[in-house]
Design a protein around this motif. Structure first.
Motif, PDB file in Angstrom:
ATOM      1  N   ALA A  40       0.832  -1.203   0.000  1.00  0.00           N
ATOM      2  CA  ALA A  40       0.000   0.000   0.000  1.00  0.00           C
ATOM      3  C   ALA A  40       0.868   1.255   0.000  1.00  0.00           C
ATOM      4  N   GLY A  41       1.974   1.235   0.724  1.00  0.00           N
ATOM      5  CA  GLY A  41       2.878   2.380   0.739  1.00  0.00           C
ATOM      6  C   GLY A  41       3.486   2.655  -0.618  1.00  0.00           C
ATOM      7  N   ILE A  42       3.870   1.601  -1.313  1.00  0.00           N
ATOM      8  CA  ILE A  42       4.432   1.774  -2.661  1.00  0.00           C
ATOM      9  C   ILE A  42       3.389   2.350  -3.603  1.00  0.00           C
ATOM     10  N   ILE A  43       2.158   1.851  -3.529  1.00  0.00           N
ATOM     11  CA  ILE A  43       1.089   2.341  -4.399  1.00  0.00           C
ATOM     12  C   ILE A  43       0.793   3.806  -4.116  1.00  0.00           C
ATOM     13  N   VAL A  44       0.669   4.166  -2.837  1.00  0.00           N
ATOM     14  CA  VAL A  44       0.388   5.560  -2.475  1.00  0.00           C
ATOM     15  C   VAL A  44       1.539   6.462  -2.913  1.00  0.00           C
ATOM     16  N   PHE A  45       2.768   6.013  -2.713  1.00  0.00           N
ATOM     17  CA  PHE A  45       3.930   6.804  -3.123  1.00  0.00           C
ATOM     18  C   PHE A  45       3.934   7.047  -4.624  1.00  0.00           C
ATOM     19  N   LEU A  46       3.718   6.000  -5.403  1.00  0.00           N
ATOM     20  CA  LEU A  46       3.743   6.149  -6.863  1.00  0.00           C
ATOM     21  C   LEU A  46       2.605   7.020  -7.373  1.00  0.00           C
ATOM     22  N   LEU A  47       1.403   6.839  -6.832  1.00  0.00           N
ATOM     23  CA  LEU A  47       0.277   7.677  -7.253  1.00  0.00           C
ATOM     24  C   LEU A  47       0.522   9.140  -6.912  1.00  0.00           C
ATOM     25  N   SER A  48       1.035   9.403  -5.738  1.00  0.00           N
ATOM     26  CA  SER A  48       1.318  10.780  -5.350  1.00  0.00           C
ATOM     27  C   SER A  48       2.409  11.386  -6.223  1.00  0.00           C
ATOM     28  N   LEU A  49       3.406  10.594  -6.547  1.00  0.00           N
ATOM     29  CA  LEU A  49       4.485  11.071  -7.398  1.00  0.00           C
ATOM     30  C   LEU A  49       3.969  11.399  -8.793  1.00  0.00           C
ATOM     31  N   VAL A  50       3.125  10.536  -9.349  1.00  0.00           N
ATOM     32  CA  VAL A  50       2.570  10.776 -10.684  1.00  0.00           C
ATOM     33  C   VAL A  50       1.698  12.025 -10.681  1.00  0.00           C
ATOM     34  N   LEU A  51       0.859  12.188  -9.665  1.00  0.00           N
ATOM     35  CA  LEU A  51      -0.009  13.357  -9.612  1.00  0.00           C
ATOM     36  C   LEU A  51       0.777  14.638  -9.362  1.00  0.00           C
ATOM     37  N   THR A  52       1.866  14.558  -8.628  1.00  0.00           N
ATOM     38  CA  THR A  52       2.678  15.734  -8.369  1.00  0.00           C
ATOM     39  C   THR A  52       3.462  16.151  -9.612  1.00  0.00           C
ATOM     40  N   LEU A  53       3.982  15.201 -10.331  1.00  0.00           N
ATOM     41  CA  LEU A  53       4.819  15.501 -11.483  1.00  0.00           C
ATOM     42  C   LEU A  53       4.037  15.605 -12.789  1.00  0.00           C
ATOM     43  N   ARG A  54       2.728  15.487 -12.676  1.00  0.00           N
ATOM     44  CA  ARG A  54       1.909  15.563 -13.891  1.00  0.00           C
ATOM     45  C   ARG A  54       2.125  16.912 -14.564  1.00  0.00           C
ATOM     46  N   ARG A  55       2.206  16.855 -15.841  1.00  0.00           N
ATOM     47  CA  ARG A  55       2.482  18.054 -16.603  1.00  0.00           C
ATOM     48  C   ARG A  55       1.267  18.948 -16.633  1.00  0.00           C
ATOM     49  N   ARG A  56       1.457  20.207 -16.310  1.00  0.00           N
ATOM     50  CA  ARG A  56       0.360  21.168 -16.337  1.00  0.00           C
ATOM     51  C   ARG A  56       0.301  21.813 -17.714  1.00  0.00           C
ATOM     52  N   SER A  57      -0.893  21.923 -18.238  1.00  0.00           N
ATOM     53  CA  SER A  57      -1.042  22.557 -19.539  1.00  0.00           C
ATOM     54  C   SER A  57      -1.624  23.953 -19.353  1.00  0.00           C
ATOM     55  N   THR A  58      -1.079  24.901 -20.082  1.00  0.00           N
ATOM     56  CA  THR A  58      -1.528  26.276 -20.009  1.00  0.00           C
ATOM     57  C   THR A  58      -1.921  26.731 -21.403  1.00  0.00           C
ATOM     58  N   VAL A  59      -3.094  27.330 -21.501  1.00  0.00           N
ATOM     59  CA  VAL A  59      -3.581  27.842 -22.768  1.00  0.00           C
ATOM     60  C   VAL A  59      -3.825  29.329 -22.598  1.00  0.00           C
ATOM     61  N   SER A  60      -3.215  30.132 -23.454  1.00  0.00           N
ATOM     62  CA  SER A  60      -3.404  31.579 -23.405  1.00  0.00           C
ATOM     63  C   SER A  60      -3.973  32.046 -24.726  1.00  0.00           C
ATOM     64  N   THR A  61      -4.977  32.914 -24.663  1.00  0.00           N
ATOM     65  CA  THR A  61      -5.594  33.469 -25.854  1.00  0.00           C
ATOM     66  C   THR A  61      -5.663  34.978 -25.682  1.00  0.00           C
ATOM     67  N   SER A  62      -5.175  35.693 -26.656  1.00  0.00           N
ATOM     68  CA  SER A  62      -5.228  37.149 -26.619  1.00  0.00           C
ATOM     69  C   SER A  62      -5.890  37.624 -27.901  1.00  0.00           C
ATOM     70  N   ARG A  63      -6.906  38.495 -27.746  1.00  0.00           N
ATOM     71  CA  ARG A  63      -7.660  38.967 -28.898  1.00  0.00           C
ATOM     72  C   ARG A  63      -7.840  40.473 -28.782  1.00  0.00           C
ATOM     73  N   THR A  64      -7.640  41.189 -29.867  1.00  0.00           N
ATOM     74  CA  THR A  64      -7.831  42.629 -29.892  1.00  0.00           C
ATOM     75  C   THR A  64      -8.902  42.954 -30.925  1.00  0.00           C
ATOM     76  N   ALA A  65      -9.834  43.795 -30.528  1.00  0.00           N
ATOM     77  CA  ALA A  65     -10.910  44.211 -31.432  1.00  0.00           C
ATOM     78  C   ALA A  65     -11.161  45.704 -31.224  1.00  0.00           C
ATOM     79  N   VAL A  66     -11.815  46.333 -32.192  1.00  0.00           N
ATOM     80  CA  VAL A  66     -12.146  47.744 -32.100  1.00  0.00           C
ATOM     81  C   VAL A  66     -13.614  47.861 -31.720  1.00  0.00           C
TER      82      VAL A  66
END
Length: 87
Positions: A40-66
């Protein structure tokens, strides 16, 4: 539960499996409980490690209008990180 919890479960399981030599009359097998806690300790450690190191995705949108009413430029910027939207 985090990485530390997984390590604690593993250590307690290892102590029960390898260091404790108590005979409880055959009712409870401490070695088996130790191996279960280690797994159980190994499973909890690995799951926590995967969730901590999961890659975060960032999406930025910039729009200019008159703006047609007063002729000013309007800039809208939206940033999303893991599903959150900021305006």
């Amino acid at each position: 539960m985090g990485i530390g919890s997984g390590i604690v479960l593993f250590v307690i399981g290892a102590i029960l499996a390898f260091a404790v030599d108590v005979d409880l009359g055959g009712m409870i097998n401490l070695s088996l409980i130790g191996y279960i806690l280690m797994t159980a300790g190994i499973i909890v450690f690995l799951l926590s490690l995967v969730l901590t190191l999961r890659r975060r995705s960032t999406v930025s949108t910039s729009r200019t209008a008159v703006d047609p009413v007063n002729g000013e430029a309007v800039t809208t910027r939206r940033t999303a990180d893991n599903g959150d939207t900021l305006i």
